[in-house]
Design a protein around this motif. Structure first.
Motif, short mmCIF file in Angstrom:
data_model
loop_
_atom_site.label_atom_id
_atom_site.label_comp_id
_atom_site.label_asym_id
_atom_site.label_seq_id
_atom_site.Cartn_x
_atom_site.Cartn_y
_atom_site.Cartn_z
N LEU A 38 20.07 68.56 18.88
CA LEU A 38 21.06 67.84 19.69
C LEU A 38 22.44 67.91 19.06
CD1 LEU A 38 18.92 64.71 20.64
CD2 LEU A 38 19.37 66.73 22.03
N MET A 39 22.50 67.78 17.73
CA MET A 39 23.79 67.78 17.06
C MET A 39 24.46 69.15 17.11
SD MET A 39 24.72 66.54 13.19
CE MET A 39 23.82 67.87 12.40
N PHE A 40 23.71 70.18 16.71
CA PHE A 40 24.30 71.52 16.68
C PHE A 40 24.44 72.10 18.09
CE2 PHE A 40 23.43 71.27 12.21
CZ PHE A 40 24.36 72.11 11.63
N LEU A 57 22.31 77.94 22.29
CA LEU A 57 21.06 77.18 22.21
C LEU A 57 19.85 78.11 22.10
CD1 LEU A 57 21.53 74.19 24.68
CD2 LEU A 57 20.89 74.05 22.27
N GLU A 58 19.90 79.25 22.78
CA GLU A 58 18.80 80.21 22.67
C GLU A 58 18.78 80.86 21.29
OE1 GLU A 58 18.17 82.94 25.83
OE2 GLU A 58 17.17 81.33 26.93
N PHE A 59 19.96 81.01 20.68
CA PHE A 59 20.03 81.49 19.30
C PHE A 59 19.50 80.43 18.34
CE2 PHE A 59 22.35 81.31 15.29
CZ PHE A 59 22.20 82.59 14.79
N LEU A 60 19.83 79.17 18.60
CA LEU A 60 19.51 78.08 17.67
C LEU A 60 18.03 77.77 17.61
CD1 LEU A 60 20.48 75.68 15.85
CD2 LEU A 60 20.71 74.36 17.97
N MET A 61 17.36 77.72 18.76
CA MET A 61 16.00 77.18 18.80
C MET A 61 15.01 77.93 17.90
SD MET A 61 16.23 74.42 20.33
CE MET A 61 14.52 74.10 19.94
N PRO A 62 14.96 79.27 17.88
CA PRO A 62 14.02 79.91 16.95
C PRO A 62 14.31 79.54 15.49
CG PRO A 62 14.75 81.48 18.60
CD PRO A 62 15.61 80.26 18.76
N PHE A 182 19.68 75.25 4.94
CA PHE A 182 21.00 75.52 5.49
C PHE A 182 21.59 76.85 5.03
CE2 PHE A 182 20.57 71.08 6.46
CZ PHE A 182 21.32 70.90 7.60
N LEU A 183 21.20 77.32 3.83
CA LEU A 183 21.69 78.61 3.36
C LEU A 183 20.78 79.71 3.92
CD1 LEU A 183 23.73 80.18 1.69
CD2 LEU A 183 22.27 79.83 -0.32
N SER A 184 20.86 79.88 5.22
CA SER A 184 19.98 80.81 5.92
C SER A 184 20.63 81.16 7.26
CB SER A 184 18.60 80.17 6.14
OG SER A 184 18.70 79.11 7.08
N GLY A 185 19.90 81.92 8.04
CA GLY A 185 20.37 82.28 9.37
C GLY A 185 19.85 81.37 10.45
N VAL A 186 19.52 80.13 10.10
CA VAL A 186 18.98 79.18 11.07
C VAL A 186 20.03 78.75 12.08
CG1 VAL A 186 18.10 76.83 11.34
CG2 VAL A 186 17.07 78.35 9.65
N PHE A 187 21.21 78.32 11.58
CA PHE A 187 22.23 77.75 12.44
C PHE A 187 23.30 78.75 12.87
CE2 PHE A 187 20.68 74.20 9.80
CZ PHE A 187 20.19 73.38 10.81
N VAL A 188 23.62 79.69 12.00
CA VAL A 188 24.64 80.69 12.32
C VAL A 188 24.15 82.05 11.84
CG1 VAL A 188 26.56 79.04 12.15
CG2 VAL A 188 25.87 80.33 10.13
N ALA A 189 24.69 83.09 12.44
CA ALA A 189 24.34 84.44 12.00
C ALA A 189 24.90 84.68 10.60
CB ALA A 189 24.91 85.46 12.97
#
Length: 260
Positions: A38-40, A57-62, A182-189
């Motif tokens: 919800l936040m991101f 959102l489709e990028f974020l969910m996986p 957070f130091l990963s590709g979870v939230f941003v490329a």
């Protein structure tokens, strides 16, 4: 073998019974990723760009599915430490039961809780508009890789739970989960990060699993220029196997060495 299977199932049922009496553990495990969705997705998502275009959102969910599997490691560690501190583990060791049953039972029960937590986050994904666009086989493969990551990391949690003795150490390990996530590709490329930081994030197992899930789900943002991002599905299988190869024998050795 029959003795070991029966004992493992008995211990698994014990853990699942406790889980049923403490559903807040599952709620907490699933609530944090849903809150981050919800936040991101809604507070910060408007400023996020996906390489090559596509819905954020489709990028974020996986990535959130992968983070849910990664953050379950602390729950395993705390459960193992709690049993050890209350003398439950010593009691198991004194009973005429297969030595493997305690660890196998713990791992099976944690996988059940992982499936429940993953289902909750997937449900939240559908609620905000996420959809898998790959075929049935690719979709099942993505979920398989997510659960494989969880299975490998729970053995890290088991090992740490057997080795840690003080509450302050638990807090330290929980704190270190956040840089790991957070130091990963979870939230941003990772391609949007400075080159040196992106290279570190690329080699985070969470990044490989998140990228592989995006690829198999047919969601945007899974490509990359480096070797590891170009072979995300392969690395999403290799990383958990490497973690298992290291921490499974360490966990068995730590369990056998209790009280020594």
């Amino acid at each position: 073998m029959r003795w070991a299977v029966e004992d493992s199932w008995t211990v698994t049922r014990r853990y699942l019974t406790h889980l049923g009496r403490q559903p807040e553990q599952i709620v907490m495990l699933a609530a944090f990723p849903i809150l981050l969705v919800l936040m991101f997705g809604y507070l910060l998502g408007g400023g996020m760009t996906v390489p090559g275009g596509g819905n954020y959102l489709e990028f974020l969910m996986p990535g959130m599915f992968a983070m849910t599997m990664g953050f379950g490691m602390a729950a395993t560690m705390i459960a193992v430490l709690d049993d050890a501190s209350k003398g439950v583990t010593d009691r198991f060791r004194s009973l005429p039961m297969a030595p493997s049953a305690v660890l196998v039972g713990r791992s099976l029960a944690d996988m059940v809780s992982a499936v429940i937590a993953l289902a909750a986050v997937v449900g939240s994904g559908f609620a905000v508009g996420w959809r898998p666009h790959g075929g049935l086989g690719a979709t099942l493969g993505a979920f398989g890789l997510l659960l494989l990551l969880r299975f490998s990391l729970l053995w890290v949690g088991i090992y740490l739970g057997l080795r840690i003795r003080t509450p302050s150490s638990v807090t330290l390990v929980q704190t270190l989960e956040f840089p790991f996530g957070f130091l990963s590709g979870v939230f941003v490329a990772t391609s949007t990060m400075p080159a040196w930081l992106g290279a570190i994030a690329d080699w985070n197992p969470l990044s490989s699993t998140a990228a592989a899930a995006r690829e198999l789900f047919g969601n945007p943002g899974w490509g990359g220029d480096s070797w590891i991002t170009g072979h995300s599905v392969l690395m999403a299988a290799v990383w958990p196997l490497v973690i298992l190869a290291v921490f499974f024998p360490l966990s068995v050795r730590a369990y056998r060495g209790l009280g020594a």
